[in-house]
Each structure stands twice: as structure tokens, then as C-alpha cells.
Write a protein that holds these residues in place. Structure first.
Motif, mmCIF file in Angstrom:
data_model
loop_
_atom_site.group_PDB
_atom_site.id
_atom_site.type_symbol
_atom_site.label_atom_id
_atom_site.label_comp_id
_atom_site.label_asym_id
_atom_site.label_seq_id
_atom_site.Cartn_x
_atom_site.Cartn_y
_atom_site.Cartn_z
ATOM 1 N N GLY A 188 0.786 -1.225 0.000
ATOM 2 C CA GLY A 188 0.000 0.000 0.000
ATOM 3 C C GLY A 188 0.816 1.272 0.000
ATOM 4 N N VAL A 205 0.890 1.412 -5.193
ATOM 5 C CA VAL A 205 -0.118 2.243 -5.856
ATOM 6 C C VAL A 205 0.247 2.450 -7.321
ATOM 7 C CG1 VAL A 205 -1.017 4.602 -5.957
ATOM 8 C CG2 VAL A 205 -0.944 3.380 -3.773
ATOM 9 N N GLU A 206 1.511 2.735 -7.581
ATOM 10 C CA GLU A 206 1.956 2.955 -8.954
ATOM 11 C C GLU A 206 1.813 1.684 -9.792
ATOM 12 O OE1 GLU A 206 5.275 5.922 -10.023
ATOM 13 O OE2 GLU A 206 6.263 3.973 -9.957
ATOM 14 N N SER A 240 -1.972 0.822 -10.473
ATOM 15 C CA SER A 240 -2.550 1.768 -11.423
ATOM 16 C C SER A 240 -2.073 1.468 -12.839
ATOM 17 C CB SER A 240 -2.178 3.200 -11.032
ATOM 18 O OG SER A 240 -2.731 4.130 -11.940
ATOM 19 N N LEU A 284 -5.760 -4.280 -4.999
ATOM 20 C CA LEU A 284 -4.596 -3.860 -4.223
ATOM 21 C C LEU A 284 -4.820 -4.287 -2.785
ATOM 22 C CD1 LEU A 284 -1.912 -2.298 -4.027
ATOM 23 C CD2 LEU A 284 -3.247 -0.239 -3.556
ATOM 24 N N SER A 293 -3.282 -4.149 1.058
ATOM 25 C CA SER A 293 -2.356 -3.380 1.889
ATOM 26 C C SER A 293 -2.506 -3.787 3.347
ATOM 27 C CB SER A 293 -2.637 -1.883 1.741
ATOM 28 O OG SER A 293 -1.896 -1.130 2.676
ATOM 29 N N LEU A 324 -4.244 3.509 2.576
ATOM 30 C CA LEU A 324 -3.165 3.497 1.605
ATOM 31 C C LEU A 324 -2.239 4.689 1.828
ATOM 32 C CD1 LEU A 324 -4.793 2.519 -1.815
ATOM 33 C CD2 LEU A 324 -3.798 1.054 -0.051
ATOM 34 N N ALA A 383 -4.799 9.888 -4.890
ATOM 35 C CA ALA A 383 -4.353 8.614 -5.452
ATOM 36 C C ALA A 383 -5.415 7.538 -5.268
ATOM 37 C CB ALA A 383 -3.043 8.183 -4.805
ATOM 38 N N VAL A 384 -6.013 7.488 -4.080
ATOM 39 C CA VAL A 384 -7.072 6.512 -3.823
ATOM 40 C C VAL A 384 -8.249 6.747 -4.766
ATOM 41 C CG1 VAL A 384 -8.748 5.696 -2.127
ATOM 42 C CG2 VAL A 384 -6.397 6.173 -1.423
ATOM 43 N N LEU A 430 -7.395 5.405 -8.223
ATOM 44 C CA LEU A 430 -7.490 3.945 -8.299
ATOM 45 C C LEU A 430 -8.941 3.494 -8.347
ATOM 46 C CD1 LEU A 430 -4.728 2.738 -5.794
ATOM 47 C CD2 LEU A 430 -4.564 3.093 -8.261
ATOM 48 N N ILE A 462 -9.775 -2.227 -3.438
ATOM 49 C CA ILE A 462 -8.753 -2.014 -2.414
ATOM 50 C C ILE A 462 -9.124 -2.788 -1.159
ATOM 51 C CG2 ILE A 462 -7.596 -0.303 -0.973
ATOM 52 C CD1 ILE A 462 -8.204 1.763 -3.183
ATOM 53 N N LEU A 486 0.506 7.769 -12.034
ATOM 54 C CA LEU A 486 -0.792 7.113 -12.108
ATOM 55 C C LEU A 486 -1.236 7.055 -13.561
ATOM 56 C CD1 LEU A 486 -2.467 8.877 -9.042
ATOM 57 C CD2 LEU A 486 -1.488 6.567 -9.112
#
Length: 426
Positions: free
Chosen positions: A160, A165-166, A169, A187, A189, A194, A209-210, A213, A220, A345
């Protein structure tokens, strides 16, 4: 002649070498000082573009810089088998057989390895993306599936942090672009939220970012560790089973102990303990930088982050201090306090924190790309990547006007090949 040996061709090793060569160039030319870098791999791997490689926007080779053209005769490709700290020698397995190499100063900068020992089943059924060979195998496998119009049904990325994240995505973007059968991308975590390292100070970009996604359709799962990775599923620590045809771990690292260096002080994780000047504690001629270094943050006293930028800055500090010690000057403490952090992203978007300022969207992506390109080890490699990104943006504009690209990863071989050409070491 006094000899300086750098172990590792990663961020810390290259920056230590570059700094030493710049400061001691005259003595090296006169033969008063010998400078050598030893690396098991013949190339440096730049991890800043992992997301773009997985998305199909860059080829793996654009992340590689050959070491021989950069370092010349100072480079030895080989695997260090053992060290004799009292005798100040290393035994190295090279293409020409075992060699014994003497040193007066030793820089430990071999970095870290993927955490295959941390999760049962990872080595047999999962993937990591830190090692270039593993990344190449993964990308080749994905491209083979693409060419056969096949898709994994379920993709799970574990981690996470920024890397997780990268990665997730990028994979979601890859399969959205290819179309066809829906791929479930998840994802997982262990943290409850995250990007915990960004919170609360930089919660705005973490939340963005969340949102990105979720907009990509990524599911998630937070607050659980992965207990087992099987061929077609993962098992969480609460017993929950999640289907997964492709499991990628983008969190955690492991550290190896070189035979003969057991006397060096280490923390519980296996990192070598450094003093504030980045000498190994208790030794006046052994230095440590990068992931393998247990170095205190000069501002907080907490352990320094294990990422590329911190490794580079520690390498610079080690190179500077070895040169100062050889000249009889006082050492300077490691004083880097950070510049920022970023993640790419989908859709040339991203999140970036730079000197405390928060950026999102296309602007964040542009800042990240320019920042990362600046820190690549060769100018030609950086220009190649920037050229490819420019081509991708043009392709995206055409796609918007005339329809979707037929396949992910339609990168230019001629542009990517530039990254393999010799370039000047920064």
C-alpha cells in the motif's frame, strides 16, 4: 597506491563512485589512488519508471544503463564471494575466475533484494519487480498473453505504499487500454489506509491517489497481510481467500550478509549500522550507503527511507567523506533531509510532493518525470525516456481523435535503443 573499492552498481554505489572520481581525479590519473566498482550485473537499473514499463509505455531496456561505458576500466563485473576485513581483501568471482582484490577503503552499497523469504509461496507463485531479470520475465509474460489475446482473470498487487499504488494503477491502465475481457485488479495493503507515509501531512495527494485507483475500477483491501501466495489465489492473515492469477509484491525488501562481514554491526532487519558520517560504526575504513545502510535521519533520528533519492544522497556523502579523510580533513555528517516523493498514475497523471508542496494530475506527472529524468545516471538515457514520453503523448492525442491503440507497449525501438548507448556519468 591507496585503493578504494565500491560494492554495488546501484544508486548509492554509482553516486559514491562519481563523487570520488570528481574529487580525486588528479590523484587517480597519477596512479596515487585506485578506484574500482564491482557489480554482479553489467548494468544499472533505474526503478523510477516501473509503472510505465508495466503499463506498456516504456520498454524494460529503457530503465537500464550499461556500466562498462560509464566506468571504463574501473568496472569489474563479478560476484563478491567473501571479504577479509582484517586483511582488507575481497574474493570476487569474475568471468576470468576468482580474483582477490585489496582495498584501503571499502564502500558497502550492494542495496537490497526482493523479499522472497517474507511470504510463503512468493518465490514459486508470485512476482517482484525490483530485480531486472524478474521484471523482464514478467513483462515478457504479459506481452505473450497480450499477443494471444489472453488476460489474467484476477490481478493482485500487494503493498500500500507508493510502489504498490503505482504498480496497480499501471496494470489497471494496461488492461483498460487493451479492452476485451474484464480483468479484476486488486490492491492489498497491510495498513488501514493506503500511502500511510504521506499521512497526515500530505493527505490531499494520498486521497487523490485513492480516488484515481477507484476511478480505474481497482478494488482495495486494507488492513490485512498476505499469509500465502498460491498459483491461483492468495490467502490473507484472517483466512480470507482472494483469487489471483497474477500476484505481484511491491512492498518490503531483504538484506543479505556477505561472507566475512558478520562482524559489522547490524540492526534487526539486517542493515549495516552507520554513524552520522556514514562510516560503519566501529570501523574507520568501511562505509555504507543505500538500502543496506541503517542511517539515522538527520532531522528526526528515525531510520532514513530506503528509496533511490536517499541512496543517491548517501552515496554522495560517502564519496565526499572518503575524499576528505584521505586529505586529512574533518568529515561532514550526512545532512540530507529530503526533497519530495511521487508516484505515477494512469493517463499521464500522478501525485507529487516537492519541498512540502502537493501536486496532482498532469502537472504532478510532469514534475515527477522531469525530476526522475534528471537523476538518471546518463544524459542519453534520460533524453531517450523523455522522447518516448513525448511520443506517447502524441499517440494519445491521435488515439483520442481516431481510436484506441491496438496494443499496449507500442514503443519505438530506435528511441529506446538510445538508452543503451554510453552516456556521461552525472
Amino acid at each position: 597506491m591507496r585503493s578504494i573499492v565500491v560494492l554495488g552498481g546501484g544508486y548509492a554505489g554509482l553516486h559514491a563512485f562519481s563523487n570520488l572520481r570528481a574529487r580525486l581525479g588528479a590523484q587517480i590519473k597519477r596512479g596515487e589512488i585506485g578506484l574500482t566498482l564491482i557489480s554482479r550485473d553489467g548494468h544499472h537499473t533505474y526503478h523510477g519508471w516501473t509503472g510505465e514499463v508495466l503499463a506498456g509505455d516504456l520498454p524494460v531496456r529503457s530503465t537500464l544503463t550499461e556500466l562498462q561505458p560509464l566506468l571504463g576500466n574501473a568496472f569489474i563485473k563479478g560476484n563478491v564471494l567473501s571479504a577479509d576485513l582484517e586483511g582488507r581483501t575481497l574474493t570476487v568471482d569474475t568471468e576470468n575466475g576468482d580474483q582477490v582484490i585489496a582495498y584501503d577503503h571499502l564502500v558497502m552499497a550492494a542495496g537490497s533484494t526482493d523479499p522472497f523469504d517474507r511470504i510463503p509461496g512468493l518465490a514459486q507463485n508470485g512476482w517482484c519487480v525490483k530485480n531486472t531479470r524478474d521484471m523482464q520475465k514478467l513483462v515478457t509474460w504479459l506481452e505473450d498473453l497480450d499477443a494471444s489475446n489472453l488476460r489474467p482473470r484476477n490481478v493482485v498487487v500487494i503493498g500500500g505504499g507508493l510502489a504498490g499504488v503505482e504498480t496497480v494503477s499501471a496494470l489497471a491502465a494496461r488492461y483498460a487500454r487493451l479492452g476485451g475481457r474484464k480483468v479484476n485488479v486488486r490492491l492489498v495493503s497491510s495498513s488501514k489506509e493506503l500511502l500511510p507515509a504521506l499521512r497526515p501531512a500530505f493527505g490531499h495527494i494520498a486521497d487523490r491517489a485513492v480516488q484515481t485507483l477507484e476511478g480505474q475500477g481497482v478494488s482495495i483491501k486494507s488492513g490485512n497481510r498476505v499469509a500465502m501466495i498460491e498459483a491461483d489465489h492468495i490467502v490473507l492473515d484472517d483466512g480470507q481467500v482472494i483469487g489471483s492469477d497474477l500476484s505481484i509484491v511491491a512492498a518490503g525488501v531483504s538484506f543479505q550478509t556477505l561472507q566475512g562481514t558478520e562482524a559489522l554491526p547490524r540492526n534487526a532487519a539486517g542493515q549495516i549500522v552507520a554513524d552520522r558520517n556514514l562510516r560503519v560504526r566501529g570501523f574507520d575504513n568501511i562505509w555504507v550507503a543505500g538500502d543496506i545502510a541503517a542511517a539515522a535521519h538527520p532531522g528526526t533520528g528515525e531510520p532514513c527511507p530506503t528509496n533511490a533519492l536517499w541512496a543517491m544522497k548517501q552515496g554522495d556523502c560517502v564519496g565526499r567523506n572518503i575524499a576528505r579523510q584521505l586529505r586529512g580533513q574533518s568529515l561532514k555528517a550526512f545532512n540530507f533531509r529530503g526533497l519530495g516523493q511521487a508516484a505515477g498514475l494512469a493517463g499521464q497523471s500522478g501525485i507529487t510532493e516537492l519541498w512540502g508542496l502537493q501536486f496532482t494530475g498532469r502537472l504532478a506527472w510532469v514534475i515527477r518525470v522531469l525530476f526522475f529524468a534528471w537523476f538518471m545516471p546518463s544524459h542519453r538515457g534520460a533524453l531517450s525516456v523523455l522522447a518516448q514520453f513525448g511520443a506517447n503523448l502524441g499517440s494519445a492525442a491521435l488515439e483520442a481523435a481516431f481510436g484506441r491503440r491496438d496494443a499496449a507497449g507500442s514503443v519505438s525501438d530506435s528511441q529506446a535503443a538510445v538508452a543503451n548507448m554510453p552516456g556521461r556519468l552525472r
